[in-house]
Motif scaffolding. Structure first.
Motif, PDB file in Angstrom:
ATOM      1  N   ASP A   9       9.325 -14.024  12.998  1.00  0.00           N
ATOM      2  CA  ASP A   9       9.699 -14.807  11.831  1.00  0.00           C
ATOM      3  C   ASP A   9       9.874 -13.948  10.590  1.00  0.00           C
ATOM      4  OD1 ASP A   9       9.641 -17.096  13.299  1.00  0.00           O
ATOM      5  OD2 ASP A   9       7.552 -17.583  12.805  1.00  0.00           O
ATOM      6  N   TYR A  10       9.285 -12.728  10.597  1.00  0.00           N
ATOM      7  CA  TYR A  10       9.390 -11.937   9.377  1.00  0.00           C
ATOM      8  C   TYR A  10       9.880 -10.516   9.625  1.00  0.00           C
ATOM      9  CZ  TYR A  10       4.741 -10.273  10.790  1.00  0.00           C
ATOM     10  OH  TYR A  10       3.679  -9.759  11.469  1.00  0.00           O
ATOM     11  N   ASP A  11      10.445 -10.263  10.824  1.00  0.00           N
ATOM     12  CA  ASP A  11      10.968  -8.931  11.102  1.00  0.00           C
ATOM     13  C   ASP A  11      12.089  -8.542  10.146  1.00  0.00           C
ATOM     14  OD1 ASP A  11       9.503  -7.644  12.910  1.00  0.00           O
ATOM     15  OD2 ASP A  11      10.700  -8.151  14.666  1.00  0.00           O
ATOM     16  N   ASP A  12      12.815  -9.546   9.631  1.00  0.00           N
ATOM     17  CA  ASP A  12      13.952  -9.225   8.784  1.00  0.00           C
ATOM     18  C   ASP A  12      13.594  -9.264   7.305  1.00  0.00           C
ATOM     19  OD1 ASP A  12      13.481 -11.873   8.614  1.00  0.00           O
ATOM     20  OD2 ASP A  12      15.576 -12.515   8.759  1.00  0.00           O
ATOM     21  N   ALA A  13      12.309  -9.330   6.991  1.00  0.00           N
ATOM     22  CA  ALA A  13      11.899  -9.417   5.590  1.00  0.00           C
ATOM     23  C   ALA A  13      11.941  -8.050   4.933  1.00  0.00           C
ATOM     24  CB  ALA A  13      10.493  -9.992   5.494  1.00  0.00           C
ATOM     25  N   ASP A  14      12.397  -8.007   3.694  1.00  0.00           N
ATOM     26  CA  ASP A  14      12.518  -6.766   2.931  1.00  0.00           C
ATOM     27  C   ASP A  14      11.673  -6.922   1.675  1.00  0.00           C
ATOM     28  OD1 ASP A  14      13.253  -4.415   1.860  1.00  0.00           O
ATOM     29  OD2 ASP A  14      15.360  -4.899   1.580  1.00  0.00           O
ATOM     30  N   VAL A  15      10.354  -6.707   1.793  1.00  0.00           N
ATOM     31  CA  VAL A  15       9.434  -7.030   0.700  1.00  0.00           C
ATOM     32  C   VAL A  15       8.534  -5.844   0.373  1.00  0.00           C
ATOM     33  CG1 VAL A  15       9.404  -9.451   1.381  1.00  0.00           C
ATOM     34  CG2 VAL A  15       7.623  -7.924   2.220  1.00  0.00           C
ATOM     35  N   LYS A  16       8.011  -5.880  -0.850  1.00  0.00           N
ATOM     36  CA  LYS A  16       7.064  -4.864  -1.292  1.00  0.00           C
ATOM     37  C   LYS A  16       6.021  -5.512  -2.194  1.00  0.00           C
ATOM     38  CE  LYS A  16      10.152  -0.824  -1.282  1.00  0.00           C
ATOM     39  NZ  LYS A  16      10.627   0.330  -2.079  1.00  0.00           N
ATOM     40  N   LEU A  17       4.781  -5.078  -2.045  1.00  0.00           N
ATOM     41  CA  LEU A  17       3.729  -5.436  -2.991  1.00  0.00           C
ATOM     42  C   LEU A  17       2.763  -4.264  -3.071  1.00  0.00           C
ATOM     43  CD1 LEU A  17       1.098  -6.223  -1.087  1.00  0.00           C
ATOM     44  CD2 LEU A  17       2.321  -8.369  -0.853  1.00  0.00           C
ATOM     45  N   VAL A  18       2.038  -4.184  -4.158  1.00  0.00           N
ATOM     46  CA  VAL A  18       1.183  -3.019  -4.412  1.00  0.00           C
ATOM     47  C   VAL A  18      -0.255  -3.471  -4.633  1.00  0.00           C
ATOM     48  CG1 VAL A  18       0.773  -1.026  -5.902  1.00  0.00           C
ATOM     49  CG2 VAL A  18       3.117  -1.775  -5.438  1.00  0.00           C
ATOM     50  N   VAL A  19      -1.177  -2.893  -3.850  1.00  0.00           N
ATOM     51  CA  VAL A  19      -2.608  -3.175  -3.963  1.00  0.00           C
ATOM     52  C   VAL A  19      -3.280  -1.960  -4.602  1.00  0.00           C
ATOM     53  CG1 VAL A  19      -4.723  -3.733  -2.718  1.00  0.00           C
ATOM     54  CG2 VAL A  19      -2.525  -4.638  -1.916  1.00  0.00           C
ATOM     55  N   VAL A  20      -4.045  -2.191  -5.664  1.00  0.00           N
ATOM     56  CA  VAL A  20      -4.664  -1.085  -6.399  1.00  0.00           C
ATOM     57  C   VAL A  20      -6.136  -1.379  -6.659  1.00  0.00           C
ATOM     58  CG1 VAL A  20      -2.501  -0.454  -7.535  1.00  0.00           C
ATOM     59  CG2 VAL A  20      -4.045  -2.072  -8.647  1.00  0.00           C
ATOM     60  N   SER A  21      -6.828  -0.379  -7.137  1.00  0.00           N
ATOM     61  CA  SER A  21      -8.236  -0.534  -7.507  1.00  0.00           C
ATOM     62  C   SER A  21      -8.328  -1.196  -8.880  1.00  0.00           C
ATOM     63  CB  SER A  21      -8.924   0.831  -7.556  1.00  0.00           C
ATOM     64  OG  SER A  21      -8.411   1.592  -8.644  1.00  0.00           O
ATOM     65  N   PRO A  22      -9.482  -1.811  -9.210  1.00  0.00           N
ATOM     66  CA  PRO A  22      -9.654  -2.411 -10.540  1.00  0.00           C
ATOM     67  C   PRO A  22      -9.456  -1.408 -11.671  1.00  0.00           C
ATOM     68  CG  PRO A  22     -11.385  -3.153  -9.058  1.00  0.00           C
ATOM     69  CD  PRO A  22     -10.629  -2.076  -8.331  1.00  0.00           C
ATOM     70  N   LYS A  23      -9.787  -0.136 -11.417  1.00  0.00           N
ATOM     71  CA  LYS A  23      -9.628   0.889 -12.446  1.00  0.00           C
ATOM     72  C   LYS A  23      -8.163   1.040 -12.833  1.00  0.00           C
ATOM     73  CE  LYS A  23     -10.837   5.704 -13.470  1.00  0.00           C
ATOM     74  NZ  LYS A  23     -11.469   6.942 -12.950  1.00  0.00           N
ATOM     75  N   VAL A  24      -7.288   1.055 -11.834  1.00  0.00           N
ATOM     76  CA  VAL A  24      -5.851   1.143 -12.106  1.00  0.00           C
ATOM     77  C   VAL A  24      -5.354  -0.157 -12.727  1.00  0.00           C
ATOM     78  CG1 VAL A  24      -3.572   1.361 -11.041  1.00  0.00           C
ATOM     79  CG2 VAL A  24      -5.452   2.829 -10.277  1.00  0.00           C
ATOM     80  N   LEU A  25      -5.858  -1.280 -12.207  1.00  0.00           N
ATOM     81  CA  LEU A  25      -5.412  -2.597 -12.668  1.00  0.00           C
ATOM     82  C   LEU A  25      -5.669  -2.797 -14.156  1.00  0.00           C
ATOM     83  CD1 LEU A  25      -4.213  -5.271 -11.571  1.00  0.00           C
ATOM     84  CD2 LEU A  25      -6.552  -6.080 -11.298  1.00  0.00           C
TER      85      LEU A  25
END
Length: 214
Positions: A9-25
């Motif tokens: 269902d999601y093989d054709d998805a072209d997505v990005k998200l970024v997970v960071v530490s609270p210090k960076v946030l």
């Protein structure tokens, strides 16, 4: 976080998200840079989540990956599939290195002192007094008034108000004196701040007395 059985269902998805530490946030500079990255990535066709994701929540909140975080991922995937995108690689966001500062030896003096002992009991009693000036006005000016606080129509103090010499006797209910352990106030979040306030008042009086004695 995403069921492998739904892979088709999601093989054709072209997505990005970024997970960071609270210090960076919490770094405003990094957030500004990330906002520019989001704009540039969206221009070239990626469906990119517009906010940095707090990685600490993924570690500390067991329900977060399967609820809110999962909704973010599937929302991006659905957007990408509607546009006919395809799955590429995850975005790598590397914040700029913090500028190095010169290491200079420095001797610092602190006004923080260890607490070796606390009063054990807090005394309280109902009173008609509602403000500190009322208390001082009702007590003889020649009498030294121990530290106290007024709250919930009661007077609280470390001073033993059961003593016949207590200066508070004229303004309290002698037949309704309550004793509480300081340890219980420390453990109770509703009374902890009141305890700190009373301790600060006691410390202030002590230091003033030492100052004037000298």
């Amino acid at each position: 976080m995403i069921d492998s059985r739904q892979k088709d269902d999601y093989d054709d998805a072209d997505v990005k998200l970024v997970v960071v530490s609270p210090k960076v946030l919490n770094k405003e500079e990094y957030n500004r840079i990330f906002s520019k990255v989001v704009v540039s990535q969206r221009k070239i066709g990626f469906k990119m989540y517009g906010e940095l994701i707090n990685g600490q929540r993924i570690l500390d909140e067991p329900e977060y990956p399967g609820t809110e975080f999962k909704e973010i991922v599937f929302s991006l995937i659905n957007q990408a599939r509607l546009k006919g995108g395809f799955l590429r690689s995850w975005a790598e966001f590397k914040p700029p290195e913090s500028p190095k500062v010169d290491e200079v030896p420095e001797r610092l003096f602190s006004n923080i002192f260890p607490v070796k002992e606390l009063p054990r009991i807090i005394f309280s009693s109902p009173t008609q007094m509602r403000t500190e000036p009322e208390v001082f006005k009702s007590i003889n000016n020649n009498v030294e008034v121990p530290p106290f606080i007024l709250k919930r129509k009661r007077l609280y103090t470390f001073h033993d108000i059961t003593s016949p010499d207590s200066p508070f006797l004229p303004i309290i209910s002698k037949n309704n004196i309550h004793e509480e352990k300081v340890d219980e106030w420390i453990e109770n979040k509703d009374t902890r701040n009141d305890l700190i306030r009373l301790l600060n008042l006691s410390l202030r009086v002590f230091l003033l007395e030492r100052h004037y004695i000298k």
